[in-house]
Design an enzyme around this catalytic site. Structure first.
Site, PDB file in Angstrom:
ATOM      1  N   HIS A 281     -87.673  -2.905  37.923  1.00 47.47           N
ATOM      2  CA  HIS A 281     -86.966  -2.380  36.752  1.00 47.47           C
ATOM      3  C   HIS A 281     -87.203  -0.876  36.670  1.00 47.47           C
ATOM      4  CE1 HIS A 281     -86.117  -6.256  34.647  1.00 47.47           C
ATOM      5  NE2 HIS A 281     -87.170  -6.665  35.324  1.00 47.47           N
TER       6      HIS A 281
ATOM      7  N   HIS B  73     -87.310  -7.686  42.207  1.00 46.59           N
ATOM      8  CA  HIS B  73     -86.591  -6.533  41.661  1.00 46.59           C
ATOM      9  C   HIS B  73     -87.515  -5.635  40.863  1.00 46.59           C
ATOM     10  CE1 HIS B  73     -86.131  -9.876  38.767  1.00 46.59           C
ATOM     11  NE2 HIS B  73     -86.020  -8.971  37.806  1.00 46.59           N
TER      12      HIS B  73
END
Ligand SMILES: [Zn+2]
Length: 141
Positions: free
Chosen positions: A102, A100
């Site tokens: 950010h 992922h």
């Protein structure tokens, strides 16, 4: 990966405040944001980190991050700057092992509130924040 919390969001089994999605990636608000609007961009196909992330999909994650950063600047989030960051591996503070990116809105002179947000990570009103970002992203295209 049935025990992966982000795969649960991708499949729609787990709820999330989604701000953007396409065929390859989905972006939703971090439940413990450092600043208001803190978003995570994840690939729909599970990969645990950089080592098994298809670079083409990594590029799509970055592209979505760029669009979301634009929405953070143009919307009521009012970002003056944005941090894009990927924590790869436990030693780099990765806590969910589904890749992922950010996307963290920043404001001029926010060093202290950013540091405080890093420690407290309060959710605030995630649904209204998601609505602000979705609307800004829709007006981009
Ligand atoms: Zn996963």
């Amino acid at each position: 990966m049935t025990d992966c919390v982000f795969c649960g969001i991708v499949s729609g089994v787990s709820p999330a405040h989604v701000v953007y999605s396409d065929d390859d990636v989905i972006a939703f608000l971090d439940l413990s944001p450092i600043t208001r609007g803190h978003t995570l961009v994840v690939p729909r196909k599970h990969s645990s980190g950089l080592a098994d992330l298809d670079p083409e999909i990594g590029g799509k994650m970055f592209g979505a991050g760029q669009r979301i950063a634009g929405a953070m600047r143009s919307s009521a989030i009012g970002a003056d700057g944005v941090n894009l960051a990927m924590n790869d591996g436990r030693a780099a503070s990765q806590t969910v092992f589904h890749s992922h990116l950010h996307v963290v809105p920043r404001h001029a002179g926010d060093k202290l509130t950013f540091a405080k947000g890093f420690l407290t990570r309060r959710a605030g009103d995630l649904e209204s924040t998601a609505a602000v970002l979705r609307s800004a992203l829709e007006s981009q295209s």
